[in-house]
Structure formats: C-alpha cells, structure tokens
Motif scaffolding. Structure first.
Motif, PDB file in Angstrom:
ATOM      1  N   ARG A 111       0.856  -1.187   0.000  1.00  0.00           N
ATOM      2  CA  ARG A 111       0.000   0.000   0.000  1.00  0.00           C
ATOM      3  C   ARG A 111       0.892   1.236   0.000  1.00  0.00           C
ATOM      4  O   ARG A 111       1.805   1.362   0.826  1.00  0.00           O
ATOM      5  N   LEU A 112       0.607   2.153  -0.916  1.00  0.00           N
ATOM      6  CA  LEU A 112       1.406   3.359  -1.049  1.00  0.00           C
ATOM      7  C   LEU A 112       0.487   4.573  -1.042  1.00  0.00           C
ATOM      8  O   LEU A 112      -0.300   4.766  -1.971  1.00  0.00           O
ATOM      9  N   PRO A 113       0.542   5.394   0.010  1.00  0.00           N
ATOM     10  CA  PRO A 113      -0.246   6.624   0.003  1.00  0.00           C
ATOM     11  C   PRO A 113       0.141   7.501  -1.176  1.00  0.00           C
ATOM     12  O   PRO A 113       1.331   7.638  -1.512  1.00  0.00           O
ATOM     13  N   PHE A 114      -0.853   8.092  -1.809  1.00  0.00           N
ATOM     14  CA  PHE A 114      -0.606   8.935  -2.971  1.00  0.00           C
ATOM     15  C   PHE A 114       0.389  10.039  -2.636  1.00  0.00           C
ATOM     16  O   PHE A 114       1.225  10.429  -3.467  1.00  0.00           O
ATOM     17  N   SER A 115       0.310  10.536  -1.406  1.00  0.00           N
ATOM     18  CA  SER A 115       1.185  11.634  -0.996  1.00  0.00           C
ATOM     19  C   SER A 115       2.648  11.217  -0.885  1.00  0.00           C
ATOM     20  O   SER A 115       3.526  12.077  -0.764  1.00  0.00           O
ATOM     21  N   GLY A 134      -6.614   9.388  -6.521  1.00  0.00           N
ATOM     22  CA  GLY A 134      -6.343  10.121  -7.750  1.00  0.00           C
ATOM     23  C   GLY A 134      -7.549  10.336  -8.625  1.00  0.00           C
ATOM     24  O   GLY A 134      -7.415  10.774  -9.770  1.00  0.00           O
ATOM     25  N   TYR A 135      -8.752  10.078  -8.103  1.00  0.00           N
ATOM     26  CA  TYR A 135      -9.946  10.188  -8.946  1.00  0.00           C
ATOM     27  C   TYR A 135     -10.665  11.522  -8.804  1.00  0.00           C
ATOM     28  O   TYR A 135     -11.657  11.766  -9.496  1.00  0.00           O
ATOM     29  N   GLY A 136     -10.180  12.399  -7.932  1.00  0.00           N
ATOM     30  CA  GLY A 136     -10.816  13.696  -7.757  1.00  0.00           C
ATOM     31  C   GLY A 136      -9.807  14.771  -7.418  1.00  0.00           C
ATOM     32  O   GLY A 136      -8.665  14.473  -7.029  1.00  0.00           O
ATOM     33  N   PRO A 137     -10.182  16.038  -7.542  1.00  0.00           N
ATOM     34  CA  PRO A 137      -9.255  17.147  -7.290  1.00  0.00           C
ATOM     35  C   PRO A 137      -8.661  17.133  -5.890  1.00  0.00           C
ATOM     36  O   PRO A 137      -7.537  17.602  -5.693  1.00  0.00           O
ATOM     37  N   GLY A 138      -9.407  16.594  -4.911  1.00  0.00           N
ATOM     38  CA  GLY A 138      -8.902  16.582  -3.549  1.00  0.00           C
ATOM     39  C   GLY A 138      -7.634  15.776  -3.366  1.00  0.00           C
ATOM     40  O   GLY A 138      -6.898  15.975  -2.387  1.00  0.00           O
ATOM     41  N   ASP A 139      -7.364  14.865  -4.297  1.00  0.00           N
ATOM     42  CA  ASP A 139      -6.140  14.063  -4.211  1.00  0.00           C
ATOM     43  C   ASP A 139      -4.928  14.792  -4.776  1.00  0.00           C
ATOM     44  O   ASP A 139      -3.813  14.265  -4.726  1.00  0.00           O
ATOM     45  N   TYR A 140      -5.137  15.976  -5.332  1.00  0.00           N
ATOM     46  CA  TYR A 140      -4.048  16.738  -5.965  1.00  0.00           C
ATOM     47  C   TYR A 140      -3.959  18.138  -5.349  1.00  0.00           C
ATOM     48  O   TYR A 140      -4.176  19.149  -6.031  1.00  0.00           O
ATOM     49  N   ALA A 173       1.654  16.529  -6.372  1.00  0.00           N
ATOM     50  CA  ALA A 173       0.729  15.412  -6.562  1.00  0.00           C
ATOM     51  C   ALA A 173       0.553  15.117  -8.050  1.00  0.00           C
ATOM     52  O   ALA A 173       0.462  13.952  -8.466  1.00  0.00           O
ATOM     53  N   TRP A 174       0.498  16.166  -8.859  1.00  0.00           N
ATOM     54  CA  TRP A 174       0.407  15.955 -10.304  1.00  0.00           C
ATOM     55  C   TRP A 174       1.709  15.378 -10.846  1.00  0.00           C
ATOM     56  O   TRP A 174       1.697  14.572 -11.792  1.00  0.00           O
ATOM     57  N   GLU A 175       2.829  15.745 -10.261  1.00  0.00           N
ATOM     58  CA  GLU A 175       4.098  15.144 -10.669  1.00  0.00           C
ATOM     59  C   GLU A 175       4.118  13.652 -10.322  1.00  0.00           C
ATOM     60  O   GLU A 175       4.681  12.837 -11.058  1.00  0.00           O
ATOM     61  N   ALA A 176       3.494  13.307  -9.204  1.00  0.00           N
ATOM     62  CA  ALA A 176       3.408  11.896  -8.829  1.00  0.00           C
ATOM     63  C   ALA A 176       2.596  11.115  -9.846  1.00  0.00           C
ATOM     64  O   ALA A 176       2.986   9.995 -10.258  1.00  0.00           O
ATOM     65  N   ARG A 177       1.468  11.688 -10.273  1.00  0.00           N
ATOM     66  CA  ARG A 177       0.657  11.003 -11.282  1.00  0.00           C
ATOM     67  C   ARG A 177       1.417  10.887 -12.604  1.00  0.00           C
ATOM     68  O   ARG A 177       1.349   9.863 -13.295  1.00  0.00           O
ATOM     69  N   HIS A 178       2.153  11.924 -12.943  1.00  0.00           N
ATOM     70  CA  HIS A 178       2.957  11.898 -14.167  1.00  0.00           C
ATOM     71  C   HIS A 178       4.027  10.819 -14.085  1.00  0.00           C
ATOM     72  O   HIS A 178       4.290  10.108 -15.078  1.00  0.00           O
TER      73      HIS A 178
END
Length: 517
Positions: free
Chosen positions: A259-263, A302-308, A313-318
């Motif tokens: 399990r890896l927190p998005f943050s 990562g499915y809503g703005p609150g996760d970014y 956070a956008w760099e993480a998704r990238h």
C-alpha cells in the motif's frame, strides 16, 4: 408488473418485537466484524481524539435483508458487462475522440484539463507501456415504465471502482442470515421459505484481473522482485474493502502487494536510471535498501481534485503514467470514464438511429443494440448544439429541472446536483462553465422497503437500490488485442428513498445484496 407483485407480498418481514430487532442487529454486527464487513469509523462516531492510534473498526452500513431485484434485470446487467469492457477499452485507445470531449469540458473543469496535460507530457516523451488494465464497474437502477421493469445505466466507473471486497462479504452475510436467523422470525414469508441469493465472487474476480496484468508484465529484467502497488488515500476509511483484494492477490496468486499513500509516491518510487523501459522502482519504508519493481499500480486514489492539493501530486501522477508499470487505470482510461463520454455514447442520431459514437466503437449491431437498451436520456450542456441549448432551458426551468440530475466529470459520491438544486448551482457559476456538466433524466425505480443498520441504529423505510456489475479487462494498445475480459461479480448499494446520493464511503448509502425475484 410491479416489484410488489413479483415479491409476493410485504417485504421486508415485520419484526415482531424489540427482542427480534436486537437479536438480528447483534447477529449482523458480530458477523460483520468477524468477517471483515467493516470500515474505519467516521469522525461523527469516533474522532481522532477518541481513537488516536487508529485501531477502531465498525461494521459497514448494511441492510438487514437482501433487497428484491428482478432476475431478468440482474441477468441482463451481468451479461452485457464484457461488451461494456470492450467498449471502454476501445474508447481509451482513441485519443483523438477523447481530446475532442476534453476540449468541450476543460474550460470549466481544471481537473480534466490537468489529467489531459499529464497524457500530453507522456505522449511527448513516448509511452513505454502498451498494456492497459481496467477494473470497471457499470452502475444501474431498475426503471419502472408502466408494467415494464428494465435496467438503465447510472454511470460507468473506470477508476477506483470500490466495494468489490465488501460486496462479496455482504452476499455471504445475507446467505448466513438466511440459514440461521431468518427462519427464526415470527413473520412468515419468502425470507423463511427460501430466498434466491446469487453467489458473488467480486473480490476474487477483481484480484484475478490484477493477477493477469501482473503475469503479463513478466519478470524484471533488472533482477528485482516484482510487486503490485495499491495507491491509496491518506486516512482511508474503506481500508478493509481494499485489503480483501490484497489478501486474495497474496494468498491465491502469491503476488507481493504494498500500500502506497498517494502523498508518498515521489518519496517511495523512482524511475530506473538509464533504462529505456523506465521501470517503476519501489523502496520499502522500513527497509529502503529493499527495492521492488512495480508491475501494476492500482489506483484507489487520484480520482478527484482533492487528491491533488499541490503540484507535486500531479508530478506523482505523471511519474506513474510515464513509467513502465501497468497503470490501472491509465490517464486515458480514467478520462474515458468522463460523464461527457457517457452522454455522447447515449445521444441518438436525429433520425433516431444508433448513436454515431457508439457505432464508432461497437460495429456489431447486436452488441450495440444490447448496450443501447441500457442507456437513459442524457443531454449535453453546451451552448452551440440544439441538444445543449434545449438542456440549458430545461436545467434552468423551475419545473422542468425536477426531472433531471446534473453531473460534473467526477467519480465518487456527493458531486451531483438534483432537481431544484440545478438552477441555483448554474446561477452560481459562470455560464462559460456550464458545458462541463451533463444533464441526465432521472431514473424512476419501483418502490421498495428495507431496514438499514447504520452506526448501530436501525432505520426502516422506503429505499432505492443501485446495482453495480464489475468487469476486468486487459488490452494492448499497440496490437489492439484484448488479453483478458471478464464479468467479475456485483455490488448492490441501497439508500433511503429521500437521499439523492448513493455513495457508501461518502455516507449516503449502505451495502446490500440481491434476492432475485
């Protein structure tokens, strides 16, 4: 035909006294905790000060009885799922189609615009992973039109399609109660003489999809052990639902899962240096020298703005998108789940024929007709097309708006605007942003009743049920080959008939299962 006529009378059974109610509620509470049908408590029940170490769990909100569901509708929803899987796999591979829709909504939706920007950045560099995995869920309600009952699609979820773990346990709970508790109730009825409770293997089915993607990725060419990463939100309350999929991957398929927190994506992962395959490497927090190669990244965040909340956070998704890991979903697959896509698929030709967008992706007339039967009326909210102009007129009319729900391009509960709330919201935002919404005709479900156990209290009254059917699909963007395509179990969520939203994690609905009638 009505639901009352096919259930054979009053349902659910009337509980004779407080002792029956307490016994049944206690049986559910104990079975739920013993079998993992649980969530972390909401702050309204136990706040951080009451649980500073995060050790508390409570039973998930659930119905005391399985809700009656038309057998024909249930069977149709399950049978059509593989066609839906193929449809959305095809849409995700058509970047030109998605780009046109993104441009229509991005002016009023920064979140969609930012997702598209991630895709463009990776496209400019070049994608290195051609495999895509979808863990989908198609949600329906039963629509009553006179005597006819038919399923109509509410939405199609392409990211974080939750409750596969808890839905399987809810089916088992009601099967257990049907064997042990329902026959002891004083009231007579189908609960005592036999209920048709379909098996539900949603956790196994979703895990099997992840396992197939893991296998397709293959062994590490760098010599690292491979793993699956579950990308999760900080403070996730719905952890036990996710854990059931993890345990299934570990115990049945022998796959390491972390399990890896998005943050923490940028802190715990890196791209393999000087490797054209751009493998995604994961370091254990407890032992940073131990490095795993992520074969699959399953996004439950990562499915809503609150996760970014920050640019990082956008760099993480990238970083995930540009890596060699199989992302579930990729950015394009997530964008395929936009409500705008659903609206375009459902918009018929002026002549009344099959929608052009649907036939673009489904050349088979038989499959297209089957999908079309599940669509309800959905309209754009642009100011250039006749359909959009007509929708704007309906959405701002104090009476006409009562037949509709207005939806943004979002997953998860709590985002929609219903009936008379529509004009007020439109008045509060720039008219240039209206095109980022779609307008959907409300589905009219047949009246039902049930009893809900939520936070230890029983709530009885009218309810509305929403059926979700899971699907797993693995495809190759280069060869266009579909490598895995399965229907993978179901979810039934139920809410009070005075509630607009249905999300369980968002606090609106509860877990349920089907009693086929």
């Amino acid at each position: 035909m009505t639901m009352a006529s096919i259930t054979g009378g009053s349902y659910p059974p009337a509980l004779a006294n407080d002792q029956e109610r307490e016994r049944l509620a206690l049986a559910i509470k104990d079975w739920s905790i013993a079998n993992g049908l649980a969530v972390r408590p909401p702050p309204a029940v136990v706040g951080p000060q009451g649980d500073p170490r995060g050790i508390f769990a409570v039973n998930a909100p659930v119905t005391l009885f399985p809700s009656p569901f038309p057998r024909s509708c249930f069977q149709e929803a399950k049978a059509i799922q593989t066609a839906y899987n193929e449809l959305y796999a095809s849409i995700s591979q058509d970047a030109d189609f998605l780009e046109g829709l993104v441009q229509e909504v991005a002016g009023g939706d920064d979140f969609i615009a930012n997702l598209w920007d991630v895709h463009l950045r990776v496209k400019g560099e070049g994608y290195v992973q051609s495999l895509d995995l979808g863990l989908f869920r198609s949600d329906y309600m039963v629509h009553q039109d006179g005597e006819a009952l038919q399923i109509k699609q509410v939405e199609f979820n392409t990211i974080a399609s939750s409750f596969g773990g808890l839905s399987a346990q809810t089916s088992k709970l009601h099967q257990y109660l049907a064997q042990t508790e329902y026959p002891l109730l004083q009231a007579a009825g189908p609960h005592a003489s036999g209920l048709d409770l379909p098996a539900n293997h949603s956790a196994k089915g979703l895990a099997a999809g992840l396992a197939d993607a893991f296998t397709a990725y293959g062994p590490s060419t760098l010599g690292h052990p491979t793993c699956v990463l579950f990308l999760v939100q900080d403070g996730e309350r719905n952890v036990f639902d996710q854990r059931r999929l993890e345990y299934e991957l570990q115990s049945t398929h022998g796959i390491p899962v972390f399990r890896l927190p998005f943050s923490e994506v940028l802190a715990r992962t890196s791209i393999a240096p000087s490797s054209p395959a751009r493998q995604l490497l994961y370091s254990l927090p407890s032992s940073p020298a131990r490095v795993f190669e992520a074969a699959v990244v399953y996004l439950r965040a990562g499915y809503g703005p609150g996760d970014y909340p920050t640019p990082s956070a956008w760099e993480a998704r990238h970083q995930i998108e540009r890596s060699g890991a199989i992302a579930c979903p990729s950015v394009l697959t997530q964008l395929a789940g936009m409500k705008k896509v659903q609206q375009v698929l459902a918009t018929p030709e002026p002549s009344g024929g099959v929608p052009t967008a649907l036939r673009r992706f489904v050349p088979s007339e038989t499959k297209a007709a089957g999908l079309l039967r599940t669509f309800t009326n959905i309209f754009p909210m642009d100011d250039t097309t006749p359909a959009g102009q007509a929708a704007r007129k309906m959405a701002t009319d104090p009476e006409a708006c009562k037949k509709y729900v207005m939806k943004p391009q979002r997953e998860g509960g709590g985002n929609n605007f219903y009936r008379t709330a529509i004009p007020a919201h439109l008045a509060s935002i720039p008219e240039a942003h209206w095109g980022s919404f779609i307008l959907m005709e409300l589905i009219t479900p047949p009246p039902l009743e049930n009893i809900i156990l939520r936070n230890g209290a029983l709530e009885q009254g009218g309810v509305i049920c929403e059926l979700g059917v899971y699907g797993t699909c693995l495809w190759d963007r280069k060869t266009k080959a579909v490598l895995h395509n399965e229907e993978s179990g179901y979810l039934l969520r139920t809410k009070g008939d005075q509630s607009e939203e249905g999300g369980v994690a968002a606090g609106y609905g509860c877990m349920d299962s089907c009693s086929l009638v």
